[in-house]
Design an enzyme around this catalytic site. Structure first.
Site, PDB file in Angstrom:
ATOM      1  N   GLU A 118      10.789  16.189  14.337  1.00 49.15           N
ATOM      2  CA  GLU A 118      11.423  16.001  13.021  1.00 49.15           C
ATOM      3  C   GLU A 118      10.904  17.048  11.995  1.00 49.15           C
ATOM      4  O   GLU A 118       9.568  17.139  11.662  1.00 49.15           O
ATOM      5  CB  GLU A 118      10.995  14.768  12.513  1.00 49.15           C
ATOM      6  CG  GLU A 118      11.473  14.069  11.360  1.00 49.15           C
ATOM      7  CD  GLU A 118      11.000  12.605  10.968  1.00 49.15           C
ATOM      8  OE1 GLU A 118       9.879  12.509  11.228  1.00 49.15           O
ATOM      9  OE2 GLU A 118      11.655  11.830  10.410  1.00 49.15           O
ATOM     10  N   GLU A 150      10.128   0.856  10.267  1.00 48.77           N
ATOM     11  CA  GLU A 150      11.017   1.958   9.950  1.00 48.77           C
ATOM     12  C   GLU A 150      10.725   3.307  10.374  1.00 48.77           C
ATOM     13  O   GLU A 150       9.950   3.677   9.344  1.00 48.77           O
ATOM     14  CB  GLU A 150      11.665   1.788   8.537  1.00 48.77           C
ATOM     15  CG  GLU A 150      12.420   0.448   8.228  1.00 48.77           C
ATOM     16  CD  GLU A 150      13.827   0.118   8.826  1.00 48.77           C
ATOM     17  OE1 GLU A 150      14.333   1.260   9.191  1.00 48.77           O
ATOM     18  OE2 GLU A 150      14.310  -0.805   9.094  1.00 48.77           O
ATOM     19  N   CYS A 190      14.480  10.294   6.441  1.00 54.31           N
ATOM     20  CA  CYS A 190      14.406  10.143   7.731  1.00 54.31           C
ATOM     21  C   CYS A 190      15.699   9.831   8.458  1.00 54.31           C
ATOM     22  O   CYS A 190      15.743  10.136   9.814  1.00 54.31           O
ATOM     23  CB  CYS A 190      13.765   8.564   8.054  1.00 54.31           C
ATOM     24  SG  CYS A 190      14.575   7.417   6.928  1.00 54.31           S
ATOM     25  N   LYS A 228       0.886  -1.153  -0.119  1.00 47.21           N
ATOM     26  CA  LYS A 228      -0.170  -0.060   0.084  1.00 47.21           C
ATOM     27  C   LYS A 228       0.947   1.308   0.114  1.00 47.21           C
ATOM     28  O   LYS A 228       1.439   1.562   0.939  1.00 47.21           O
ATOM     29  CB  LYS A 228      -0.976   0.001   1.309  1.00 47.21           C
ATOM     30  CG  LYS A 228      -1.847   1.118   1.093  1.00 47.21           C
ATOM     31  CD  LYS A 228      -2.319   1.709   2.428  1.00 47.21           C
ATOM     32  CE  LYS A 228      -1.564   2.536   2.717  1.00 47.21           C
ATOM     33  NZ  LYS A 228      -1.379   3.978   2.032  1.00 47.21           N
TER      34      LYS A 228
END
Ligand code: NAD
Length: 494
Positions: free
Chosen positions: A388, A259, A293, A183
């Site tokens: 972040e 992750e 990331c 997906k």
């Protein structure tokens, strides 16, 4: 569905199906994919619902019973062909990535090569999935471990690496003998469809790889979480969503790999090669406009070199060309959407409001573009130090000694990647050992490579992708104990 049908700047939006049960499915419900650089619709993509998800599970499950019995040699050959097809289609794939999520075209080509490298690696790695012969405690027993595929896999992927985040999961999953349902993120589903088309084209059997495109990830995912036939969730995305999916996976006790987000520190000691450190900060922080990331979100610079470093970095950042991601010389493209742009701008505004100074950039540009920015005088209470940013903003924080900087670097719930810059080998080892992160770059701002373990600790996730570790995530270990009816080779005298 016909490929290559890349989105085209001047053409009407293309129409795309999902890929379920080995066919390109038709529906009357679509969602729109936008070009972040042009702000216009480039594709209408079929929106799968729970019914389609059920069909995908049925097919993944029935196909698994056949696929698991194929030899690793056959699967390896298919992976090799898929790898070759990706490289043949490098321009089409790069264009698709660039159009749907705004990555500069040169970087997009790099992503395709990186994504393909996982397929190449696992085409070899699957031939080494031997189990063990275990020393026996009893003379009449023989013990062994076998490695077998975990079963049908559900893979949820983010928009920021629409090719690599898929192949890093699918190459080991398919190679191990699992079937997979992907997906992709709603912002960038076209690359996933392109990869599925290539898999089909090289002879990947129907039902081994399916792609469910949807703008209702919750409804589609619920089907997967409720169905015990899906044996594994592999997710790359934000920590918040990852934790929610971890909880949902408990219902049917799926194996889980996560992750998740990061907040990487980049430590520059006073003995560092400053020019090299500047070049690596640029590639680490500003690649994909800071939407990775593992990109640094906190640059700690020793007080004695802070001004000199800020000056060099500021000049280098001011030279980065911002613009159309399809231009060969563009280094910084748009952010993926308004939410992403607004978060980066909010971090800049908050830092300036709390006393930081702008060394370079600092402003919004038209549309979804933000100037690549360097801030100095950043302190712990600023938002950018805990959230972040996922944008082209480099905050510099001054430090005085090793123990202080290690403590500050570790004071984060995240633990994905960390970087340190020094010419002192002893310091490099001791600091690397003390950093609570899954990956460390010593004088290296881009350590990630297919054969190495990629992944984080703490809020950055569970499990590893890449190398033999990535393959084990898709294999169960079966213990086989055989009791013999006799222990002597000859049971009668000649
Ligand atoms: P996201 O968590 O918003 O979305 C990721 C995927 O999850 C998308 O496909 C989305 O449709 C799906 N999703 C969202 N909510 C869901 C739900 N309730 N149920 C099922 N599926 C759901 O993340 P994003 O914005 O696409 O990606 C950026 C994030 O990904 C950043 O935090 C980044 O650090 C992280 N990331 C991590 C890695 C890594 O390897 N550690 C790599 C790339 C990106």
């Amino acid at each position: 569905m016909k490929f290559p049908i890349f989105p085209n700047d001047n053409a009407a939006p293309i129409e795309c199906s999902f890929f379920v049960g080995g066919t390109w499915g038709v529906t009357d419900r679509f969602f729109q994919v936008y070009s972040p650089s042009k702000g216009k619709v480039i594709a209408n993509v079929a929106a799968a619902d729970a019914d389609v998800a059920h069909q995908a599970v049925e097919k993944a499950s029935s196909t698994f019973e056949v696929w698991r019995r194929t030899t690793p040699y056959l699967r390896s050959e298919l992976l090799k062909a898929w790898h070759a097809a990706m490289l043949e289609h490098i321009e089409g794939l790069a264009l698709t990535i660039s159009m749907e999520m705004g990555k500069p075209i040169q970087e997009a080509r790099g992503e395709v090569r990186y994504a393909a490298s996982f397929i190449e690696l696992y085409a070899r790695e699957v031939l080494r999935t031997a189990g063990d012969v275990i020393p026996s405690h009893a003379g009449d027993k023989r013990l062994a471990s076998w490695h077998q595929p975990v079963g049908p896999v559900y893979a949820i992927t983010p928009w920021n690496f629409p090719a690599a985040m898929i192949t890093r999961k699918l190459a080991p999953a398919l190679g191990a003998g699992c079937t997979a349902i992907v997906k992709p993120a709603e912002q960038s589903p076209l690359t996933a469809l392109y990869l599925a088309w290539l898999w089909e084209k090289v002879g990947g059997p129907a039902g081994t790889l399916q792609v469910i495109t949807t703008n209702d990830p919750v409804a589609v995912s619920k089907v997967m979480f409720d169905d015990a036939r899906i044996r594994k969730l592999t997710f790359t995305g934000s920590t918040e969503v990852g934790k929610a999916l971890y909880r949902q996976s408990a219902n049917t006790l799926k194996r889980v790999s996560l992750e998740l987000g990061g907040h990487a520190p980049f430590i520059i000691f006073e003995d560092a090669d400053l020019d090299a450190a500047v070049a690596e900060v640029i590639s680490c922080k500003f690649r994909n406009a800071g939407q990775t990331c593992v990109c640094t979100n906190r640059i700690y610079v020793h007080r004695s070199i802070a001004n000199q470093f800020a000056d060099k970095l500021g000049h280098a950042v001011s030279d980065l060309k911002v613009g159309d991601p399809l231009s060969e010389d563009t280094r910084i493209g748009p952010l993926v959407d308004a939410q992403g742009r607004d978060k980066a701008l909010a971090h800049i505004k908050d830092a300036i409001g709390k006393g930081a100074s702008v060394v370079a950039g600092g402003k919004a540009l038209d549309g979804l573009f933000v100037q690549p920015t360097v801030l100095i005088g950043v302190t712990e209470e600023m938002l950018i130090m805990s959230e972040e940013t996922f944008g082209p903003v480099a905050p510099l924080i001054v430090f005085d000694c090793e123990s202080e900087v290690v403590r500050k670097a570790n004071a984060s719930p995240y633990g994905l990647a960390a970087y340190l810059w020094t010419r002192d080998l002893t310091r490099a080892y001791l600091v690397a050992e003390a950093l609570d992160y899954g990956m460390i770059g010593i004088n290296d701002g881009a350590p990630s490579t297919a054969q190495a373990p990629f992944g984080g600790v703490k809020d950055s996730g569970l499990g590893r992708e890449g190398g033999p570790w990535g393959l084990q995530e898709y294999m169960d270990v079966k213990f086989v104990s055989t009791k013999l009816t006799r222990t002597e080779l000859f049971n009668e005298e000649p």
